[in-house]
Design a protein around this motif. Structure first.
Motif, PDB file in Angstrom:
ATOM      1  N   LEU A 124       0.955  -1.455   0.054  1.00 37.40           N
ATOM      2  CA  LEU A 124      -0.055  -0.069   0.067  1.00 37.40           C
ATOM      3  C   LEU A 124       0.666   1.307  -0.576  1.00 37.40           C
ATOM      4  CD1 LEU A 124      -2.844  -0.880   2.743  1.00 37.40           C
ATOM      5  CD2 LEU A 124      -2.798  -1.641  -0.034  1.00 37.40           C
ATOM      6  N   LEU A 125       0.480   2.537  -0.880  1.00 40.38           N
ATOM      7  CA  LEU A 125       1.001   3.645  -0.470  1.00 40.38           C
ATOM      8  C   LEU A 125       1.850   4.111   0.511  1.00 40.38           C
ATOM      9  CD1 LEU A 125       1.757   5.558  -2.997  1.00 40.38           C
ATOM     10  CD2 LEU A 125       0.104   6.917  -2.579  1.00 40.38           C
ATOM     11  N   GLY A 126       0.646   4.304   1.717  1.00 39.12           N
ATOM     12  CA  GLY A 126       1.280   4.564   2.753  1.00 39.12           C
ATOM     13  C   GLY A 126      -0.638   5.179   3.571  1.00 39.12           C
ATOM     14  N   ASN A 127      -0.015   6.102   3.880  1.00 37.94           N
ATOM     15  CA  ASN A 127      -0.454   7.113   4.767  1.00 37.94           C
ATOM     16  C   ASN A 127      -1.803   7.835   4.572  1.00 37.94           C
ATOM     17  OD1 ASN A 127      -2.332   8.287   6.862  1.00 37.94           O
ATOM     18  ND2 ASN A 127      -0.937   9.013   8.296  1.00 37.94           N
ATOM     19  N   ILE A 128      -2.238   7.937   3.701  1.00 34.09           N
ATOM     20  CA  ILE A 128      -3.074   9.020   2.886  1.00 34.09           C
ATOM     21  C   ILE A 128      -3.736   9.714   3.484  1.00 34.09           C
ATOM     22  CG2 ILE A 128      -2.633   7.215   0.858  1.00 34.09           C
ATOM     23  CD1 ILE A 128      -6.174   6.283   0.982  1.00 34.09           C
TER      24      ILE A 128
END
Length: 373
Positions: A124-128
């Motif tokens: 997952l990309l990160g803390n969106i």
């Protein structure tokens, strides 16, 4: 020969360097201002990988979300329908191991064990949620945990679900014991979707809370539950030799008059199907005495997304009031809203969802101890 080896090593280093550069650039996305993100998203496309088994939900995305996203942000939405979310997640794991930076999807619709799988595997990309402005208008309870797994900003909630029973029977059974008596007295008139379907899984968890007298049980303690399900099995639809593969199929059996009950995670589905003439006019929703499992479903972004800016703008749009209000309509989807302004009270008492490990193991245990017995 030495020159060839040197050349191969140089190419490998360049490829690794490009991968690292791409990864760094995507992390940098979360450091950009929202205005920069919107500007970069203009003209981009974004894909959403999602379960495609509901015509109503597909229509909502295709005929409401897609044109409005294009009109407001000049972003083209591509819906990628799948039947099993684990397949694209496994593909992302393979892509990660291969250092593939141009991923196969942008946004993913998921929750529960699938979220934990994605989180654990680092895809997952990160803390969106630290970047999306509209997250401030979302019910804070939906931002904490997903089936017991801390969200940590990795996914944004877009809807809420509340497990219900559906029937037109007056004074329906509301305990496991009452249901057993009813099923035995009315052979062939009850069934439930197999627990590979998340709604069928919730039905078994609900029975478990009643039979075991606790809402924090382990799979090892579920012996009495398997005994119960095996006891009623001969009295189920088709004598329990087969089970509906999904709640949608269960709805069809109920609508056709083959069974007297169905189950769902969407309370407003009853009003909608009665209005459309798909359910009997006297059909209604209710919950068992022990309560109703309640959860949220989410959107997240793949770490190797090709369009991070468009993905962020798309998710931010999904948790704004217009899309939330539209999908609340029983004629559209009937899904619960997550924004503070629109959120409605659900059926009570509410049961907190169990861990992904429990829900996942229920599938295997049921197959071995009920379906095969």
């Amino acid at each position: 020969m030495k020159k060839l080896i040197f050349l191969l090593i140089l190419i490998s280093l360049l490829l690794i360097g490009c991968g690292k550069k791409e990864e760094i650039s995507k992390k940098y996305i979360l450091d950009m201002s929202w205005e920069e993100i919107k500007k970069n998203a203009n003209g981009q496309s974004v894909s959403i990988t999602m379960w495609g088994g509901s015509k109503k939900i597909n229509k909502y995305y295709d005929e409401f979300i897609a044109p409005n996203l294009k009109k407001e942000y000049n972003i083209t939405l591509k819906r990628v329908p799948i039947t099993d979310i684990r397949q694209p997640l496994n593909k992302l794991v393979i892509e990660k191991e291969a250092n593939k930076t141009n991923g196969s999807t942008d946004v993913i619709w998921l929750n529960g064990e699938n979220f934990k799988f994605a989180k654990t595997n680092g895809i997952l990309l990160g803390n969106i949620n630290s970047k999306i402005p509209n997250i401030e208008e979302v019910d804070s309870n939906a931002l904490k945990s997903d089936f017991g797994e801390p969200v940590e900003g990795l996914e944004a909630p877009i809807g809420q679900a509340n497990f219900i029973m559906i029937t037109e029977v007056k004074n329906p059974p509301k305990t496991a014991a009452e249901l057993r008596s009813w099923v035995i007295k009315n052979p062939g008139r009850f069934t439930y979707s197999n627990p590979n379907d998340f709604v069928g899984n919730a039905f078994i968890r609900t029975l478990s809370v009643d039979i075991l007298g606790r809402d924090d049980f382990t799979v090892e303690e579920m012996g009495p539950v398997w005994d119960y399900l095996n006891e009623i099995k001969p009295y189920l639809w088709r004598e329990g030799k087969t089970y509906p593969e999904s709640s949608e199929r269960n709805h069809e059996l109920f609508a056709n008059g083959e069974v007297d009950y169905s189950i769902s995670y969407t309370p407003s589905i009853v009003e909608n199907k009665v209005t459309l003439g798909e359910f009997p006019k006297d059909a209604y929703a209710y919950v068992m005495n022990v309560g109703s499992f309640t959860n949220n479903h989410y959107l997240t972004i793949a770490k190797n997304t090709q369009n991070p800016e468009a993905a962020l703008v798309f998710i931010n749009y999904m948790i704004s009031n217009d899309p939330q209000q539209e999908k609340m309509k029983s004629s559209v989807w009937g899904d619960g809203a997550v924004t503070k302004k629109l959120k409605k009270e659900l059926f009570t008492p509410q049961l907190e969802e169990l861990s992904p490990e429990v829900t996942e193991r229920i599938k295997d245990e049921w197959y071995e101890k009920v379906a095969k017995s």
